[in-house]
Design an enzyme around this catalytic site. Structure first.
Site, short mmCIF file in Angstrom:
data_model
loop_
_atom_site.label_atom_id
_atom_site.label_comp_id
_atom_site.label_asym_id
_atom_site.label_seq_id
_atom_site.Cartn_x
_atom_site.Cartn_y
_atom_site.Cartn_z
N GLU A 13 0.82 -1.16 -0.05
CA GLU A 13 0.11 -0.09 -0.09
C GLU A 13 0.85 1.12 0.03
O GLU A 13 1.50 1.41 1.07
CB GLU A 13 -1.03 0.01 1.31
CG GLU A 13 -2.01 -1.21 1.30
CD GLU A 13 -2.84 -1.34 -0.05
OE1 GLU A 13 -2.83 -0.62 -0.42
OE2 GLU A 13 -3.38 -2.44 -0.27
N ARG A 62 -17.94 -1.21 5.27
CA ARG A 62 -18.95 -2.14 4.62
C ARG A 62 -19.65 -3.13 5.50
O ARG A 62 -20.85 -3.32 5.31
CB ARG A 62 -18.36 -3.30 3.22
CG ARG A 62 -19.11 -3.99 2.55
CD ARG A 62 -18.03 -4.73 1.55
NE ARG A 62 -17.34 -5.52 2.23
CZ ARG A 62 -17.33 -6.87 2.73
NH1 ARG A 62 -18.47 -6.93 2.73
NH2 ARG A 62 -16.10 -7.27 3.16
N HIS A 119 -1.25 -5.83 1.97
CA HIS A 119 -2.64 -6.73 2.03
C HIS A 119 -2.15 -8.27 1.32
O HIS A 119 -1.65 -8.23 0.10
CB HIS A 119 -3.54 -6.18 1.15
CG HIS A 119 -4.39 -5.38 1.87
ND1 HIS A 119 -4.77 -3.97 1.80
CD2 HIS A 119 -5.37 -5.70 2.90
CE1 HIS A 119 -5.44 -3.57 2.69
NE2 HIS A 119 -6.01 -4.65 3.31
N CYS A 132 -8.22 -1.87 7.81
CA CYS A 132 -6.89 -1.93 7.44
C CYS A 132 -6.22 -0.35 7.00
O CYS A 132 -5.14 0.04 7.44
CB CYS A 132 -6.65 -2.69 6.38
SG CYS A 132 -6.62 -4.31 6.79
#
Ligand code: PCA
Length: 183
Positions: free
Chosen positions: A79, A89, A162, A142
């Site tokens: 990232e 979500r 990830h 995250c």
């Protein structure tokens, strides 16, 4: 002195395991020429950062590698940036869902990872681990952890990895082992 702190997350979203905490067990069975510390973090908007801060205080690492699971990805992703945004979500493991809002009102929109991303990509590629640089760590726990870490620990270089969904994670763990060695 090189001292690397690697974190992973507890399971979430009904899964029995989170490959990022399996990674920590895998690392504990390996030897490195320097100290590698591990910490499992809760999938929690409120306590993941607190636990990370406590681990940083305890181990005083020179480098931090945060890791988590991204089921729908097919490559290890490094990232590049954490964004000042959250839109969950699903609720976190405390049952808490932060919706469509800034993480910190008066902080920058985004913060770049402070470890050399290209060097990390090379190390993973050399270990034959399918790897890509990503410009989105998502809008969930995250990214929240990465952004909060980058905001508060400017002196300890770090990034977020990830781990993708896969039947066998060995090649990704090997890649992360190579990344830890290259720092
Ligand atoms: N993955 C989630 C949170 C915990 C994890 O392993 C994420 O990508 O936000």
């Amino acid at each position: 002195m090189k001292k690397v702190l690697v974190t992973g997350f507890e399971p979430f979203d009904g899964d029995e395991l989170n490959p990022s905490s399996v990674l920590l067990d895998w690392l504990k069975e390996r030897t490195f020429d320097f100290e590698v510390y591990t910490a499992v973090l809760p999938v929690s908007f409120t306590s993941a950062s607190e636990k990370l801060n406590a681990a940083i205080e305890k181990y005083n690492p020179s480098h931090v590698l945060l890791t988590g699971f991204a089921k729908n990805r097919t490559e290890l992703t490094i990232e590049r940036i954490g964004i000042n945004w959250v839109d969950a979500r699903i609720p976190d493991n405390d049952g808490y869902a932060l919706k469509s809002q800034k993480i910190f009102q008066n902080s920058p929109d985004g913060l770049f990872s402070t470890l050399p991303i290209d060097q990390i990509l090379n190390a993973a590629n050399n270990a034959k681990c399918p790897t890509k640089i990503s410009t989105s760590a998502g809008e969930y726990v995250c990214n929240h952890l990465l952004y909060t870490y980058l905001l508060h620990h400017k002196k300890v270089p770090g990034t977020f990895l990830h781990i993708p969904g896969a039947d066998c994670h060995e090649i990704f763990f090997q890649g992360i082992g190579a990344i830890i060695n290259c720092l």
